[in-house]
Structure formats: structure tokens, C-alpha cells
Design a protein around this motif. Structure first.
Motif, PDB file in Angstrom:
ATOM      1  N   SER A 122     -18.342  40.260 -31.498  1.00  0.00           N
ATOM      2  CA  SER A 122     -18.096  41.564 -32.118  1.00  0.00           C
ATOM      3  C   SER A 122     -17.098  42.340 -31.281  1.00  0.00           C
ATOM      4  N   ALA A 123     -16.406  43.274 -31.907  1.00  0.00           N
ATOM      5  CA  ALA A 123     -15.400  44.066 -31.212  1.00  0.00           C
ATOM      6  C   ALA A 123     -15.209  45.386 -31.938  1.00  0.00           C
ATOM      7  N   VAL A 124     -14.867  46.419 -31.161  1.00  0.00           N
ATOM      8  CA  VAL A 124     -14.549  47.740 -31.707  1.00  0.00           C
ATOM      9  C   VAL A 124     -13.182  48.139 -31.176  1.00  0.00           C
ATOM     10  N   CYS A 145     -25.824  42.170 -40.555  1.00  0.00           N
ATOM     11  CA  CYS A 145     -24.918  41.192 -39.951  1.00  0.00           C
ATOM     12  C   CYS A 145     -25.583  39.828 -39.852  1.00  0.00           C
ATOM     13  N   CYS A 146     -26.843  39.819 -39.426  1.00  0.00           N
ATOM     14  CA  CYS A 146     -27.592  38.563 -39.308  1.00  0.00           C
ATOM     15  C   CYS A 146     -27.789  37.922 -40.676  1.00  0.00           C
ATOM     16  N   ALA A 150     -22.441  46.785 -29.497  1.00  0.00           N
ATOM     17  CA  ALA A 150     -21.517  45.788 -30.054  1.00  0.00           C
ATOM     18  C   ALA A 150     -21.999  44.365 -29.825  1.00  0.00           C
ATOM     19  N   ASP A 151     -22.597  44.098 -28.661  1.00  0.00           N
ATOM     20  CA  ASP A 151     -23.021  42.731 -28.386  1.00  0.00           C
ATOM     21  C   ASP A 151     -24.241  42.318 -29.200  1.00  0.00           C
ATOM     22  N   ARG A 152     -24.827  43.256 -29.934  1.00  0.00           N
ATOM     23  CA  ARG A 152     -25.997  42.943 -30.769  1.00  0.00           C
ATOM     24  C   ARG A 152     -25.650  42.853 -32.244  1.00  0.00           C
ATOM     25  N   PHE A 153     -24.407  43.176 -32.603  1.00  0.00           N
ATOM     26  CA  PHE A 153     -23.944  43.031 -33.983  1.00  0.00           C
ATOM     27  C   PHE A 153     -23.224  41.687 -34.115  1.00  0.00           C
ATOM     28  N   ASP A 154     -23.876  40.725 -34.720  1.00  0.00           N
ATOM     29  CA  ASP A 154     -23.273  39.399 -34.845  1.00  0.00           C
ATOM     30  C   ASP A 154     -22.157  39.407 -35.882  1.00  0.00           C
ATOM     31  N   GLY A 155     -20.929  39.125 -35.415  1.00  0.00           N
ATOM     32  CA  GLY A 155     -19.821  38.975 -36.352  1.00  0.00           C
ATOM     33  C   GLY A 155     -19.321  40.267 -36.949  1.00  0.00           C
ATOM     34  N   LEU A 156     -19.168  41.315 -36.135  1.00  0.00           N
ATOM     35  CA  LEU A 156     -18.678  42.611 -36.629  1.00  0.00           C
ATOM     36  C   LEU A 156     -17.382  42.985 -35.922  1.00  0.00           C
ATOM     37  N   PHE A 157     -16.332  43.213 -36.714  1.00  0.00           N
ATOM     38  CA  PHE A 157     -15.067  43.734 -36.188  1.00  0.00           C
ATOM     39  C   PHE A 157     -14.863  45.112 -36.800  1.00  0.00           C
TER      40      PHE A 157
END
Length: 326
Positions: free
Chosen positions: A26-28, A208-209, A260-267
């Protein structure tokens, strides 16, 4: 020193959207730019999301209440085809067990599936509930209420049109989208809480999951926050944010960064303009007013010749950005 929009977009797809996000990262990113560059970012990210099979979501702080984190979840939830995701998961379960699905892509009564596969319907119903329990109810990355809601959507894929459970599906989707007025209709199905600022982050993590379970590798979420800096006539017909609401919105963004590290696959791409970073011109609404967010995105070291295009905060364009090297 500003980064060319085309160069930045190319790097985002290469470094994030092709592999990192689909692999569960994930990234912001915060992007400061003029209207043409921000439009290009939004459009190109939509195209890149389509190429990579990612869910694309676009939202504007002029239309959603950014200072209420549940509105971010609702914005994503309204872009999800809930029936289609449940259908993909259910069909996948049957395929992995060696069963044939009579009408791919469509809900099918369980007795028809049993007949097609020459198995007793009672045994098939029992097995299906066991599969759901293992793949959905025991997935602890998702919140309890979210898991129960997904169970209902999955069960509906095997329910005949006159099944007594059919009436629960629409309220479940309305609940997920923030459109359900009263939670009471869902309490018989053990969904007891509205989605509010207290559980919205857990629900977004759950979503997200869920998408990844259903074969959607991630989300590209483009969020335009320029409305936070606008007052008076400049705010137009959109939502108007008081200075206190702006601080609350900054806190929402800070929370997403920290999680952010807990949102799987989030940009998450946050679109802004110079008012967002110009504390002299915008002393009550610039990011410097909220230290917790400012410290997370502001570069500690400013390059003399070229900005880092992979930094959390980038300036798009060709002119030297404010706050650069001195």
C-alpha cells in the motif's frame, strides 16, 4: 525542480501498480499541481488501474465529507459491484472443490447446482456453509460485521428468487454504501452496528481484504482535497469546511497514512494545489497547521537540482515549487 506529470505517472505504474499493490502493498502519495496536471493524473491512474485489474475510485472533498472517515469507505463501497464479487468468490469455491457451476456469472438455486453435479442438495448445502466458514467467517483480517454481511451476499448466490433470505441483500448493500437509514432490519442477521468514524478504518481494511479474496488485487483511490483550502465564493456549490473541519480532515489523512501497512493493496493518490502547502497565503488551512500530517509527508531534505519523484509529496509541473531548496 518539479516533476513532470508524465514521468511521475510512469514511475507510479512501474514501481507500484504493476506488482507492489497487487502483491498486497500500500502507498499514499500527495500530488501538488495545477488543474491540467491533476486531470492528467486522475485519467492516467484510471487507465493504469484498468490495465492492472485494480478497482478505480475517484472522490472529491467538495462532494464527500472528508473529515468523516466513514465517507471515504462509502465512496469506495459505492464503486464495488457487490453481487459480482460475491459471485466470483462462490464460483471459485465450487470450482476448487471440483463442482460445475451451471450458469457462470449468475446466481443459481442450490438444488439446480446439486442436480447438475449429481449430489444430494442437503449435503451440498452443508458443504457450502463449511467452505464459507473457512474462507470468510474465519478470515480475521475482516471485521465481524463485515464478515457476516459477506456471508449473506454469498448465500444469496445460491438462494432461489422466493427464498426468505432474499430481502436481506439490498439492505446489506445499502448498509455498506451508507444509505441504510435504520440498522434494525439487519439485526436478525447479527449485523448490529452502523458504519461510523469509530469502525470505518476497520471496514476499509476489511474491504481491501475482501476484494483480494474475490480476485481483485487492489484499489487505486484518487482523492481530490483542494476543496479544503477554499472559502467563500471559491468554495462554489461544494461542501464548505470550517478551519476545525479542515483539521479533522487532515487527521483522517494522517490515520490512513499510519494504517497504510494494514490496507492490503491500496494506492491512495491525494490531489492538492499550492494552497495546501502555502502557509503564508493560507495560514489556517495549509498542511503546516497540522503537525501530525505535515511531519509525515514533508521531505526532511530538499534536493538542490531535482525532486525525488517517489517522495510522499511531489510537485508536478516545470516551475520551482514553494518550500524547495534555499
Amino acid at each position: 525542480m518539479a516533476v513532470a506529470a508524465e514521468h511521475w505517472l510512469s514511475l507510479m505504474e512501474t514501481e507500484y501498480l504493476r506488482d507492489f499493490i497487487p502483491s498486497g502493498g500500500s502507498a499514499v502519495k500527495f500530488i501538488v499541481g495545477e488543474q491540467p496536471d491533476l486531470v492528467a493524473v486522475r485519467d492516467r491512474l484510471a487507465e493504469a488501474a484498468a490495465r492492472q485489474g485494480l478497482l478505480y475510485v475517484s472522490a472529491d472533498a467538495a462532494a464527500i465529507k472528508l473529515h468523516m472517515i466513514q465517507d471515504l469507505f462509502f465512496a469506495v463501497a459505492r464503486c464495488v459491484n457487490w453481487d459480482a464479487t460475491a459471485q466470483r468468490l462462490v464460483e471459485g469455491m465450487f470450482s476448487r472443490q471440483g463442482y460445475e457451476w451451471p450458469n457462470p456469472g449468475e446466481a443459481v438455486p442450490i438444488h439446480q447446482i446439486a442436480s447438475t453435479n449429481r449430489i444430494d442438495v442437503t449435503l451440498l448445502r452443508r458443504d457450502f456453509r463449511q467452505w464459507l466458514t473457512g474462507e470468510v467467517m474465519r478470515e480475521n483480517s475482516m471485521a465481524q460485521d463485515f464478515r457476516v454481511a459477506m456471508m449473506q451476499l454469498c448465500l444469496r448466490r445460491l438462494a432461489p428468487p422466493d427464498d426468505a433470505q432474499a430481502g436481506v441483500v439490498e439492505p446489506v448493500v445499502e448498509w455498506l454504501r451508507g444509505e441504510l437509514r435504520a440498522i434494525g432490519i439487519l439485526r436478525p442477521f447479527q449485523i448490529n452496528n452502523k458504519i461510523t468514524r469509530h469502525n470505518a478504518r476497520a471496514m476499509l481494511r476489511s474491504l481491501c481484504c475482501w476484494l483480494r479474496l474475490c480476485g481483485v488485487p487492489g484499489i487505486v483511490f484518487v482523492l481530490d482535497v483542494r476543496q479544503l483550502s477554499r472559502t467563500g465564493a471559491a468554495a462554489g456549490d461544494g461542501l464548505r469546511y470550517s478551519p476545525a473541519a479542515v483539521m479533522d480532515a487532515f487527521e483522517v489523512l494522517r490515520q490512513v497514512i499510519d494504517d497504510a501497512d494494514r490496507f492490503d493493496g491500496l494506492f491512495l493518490a491525494v490531489l492538492t494545489d499550492e494552497a495546501f502547502v502555502d502557509n503564508d497565503r493560507n495560514p489556517k488551512r495549509a498542511v503546516q497547521c497540522y503537525t501530525a500530517l505535515h511531519m509525515r509527508i514533508w521531505p526532511d531534505v530538499h534536493a538542490l537540482r531535482r525532486d525525488n519523484p517517489l517522495a510522499p509529496l511531489v510537485y508536478l509541473g516545470s516551475e520551482n515549487a514553494p518550500g524547495g531548496a534555499q
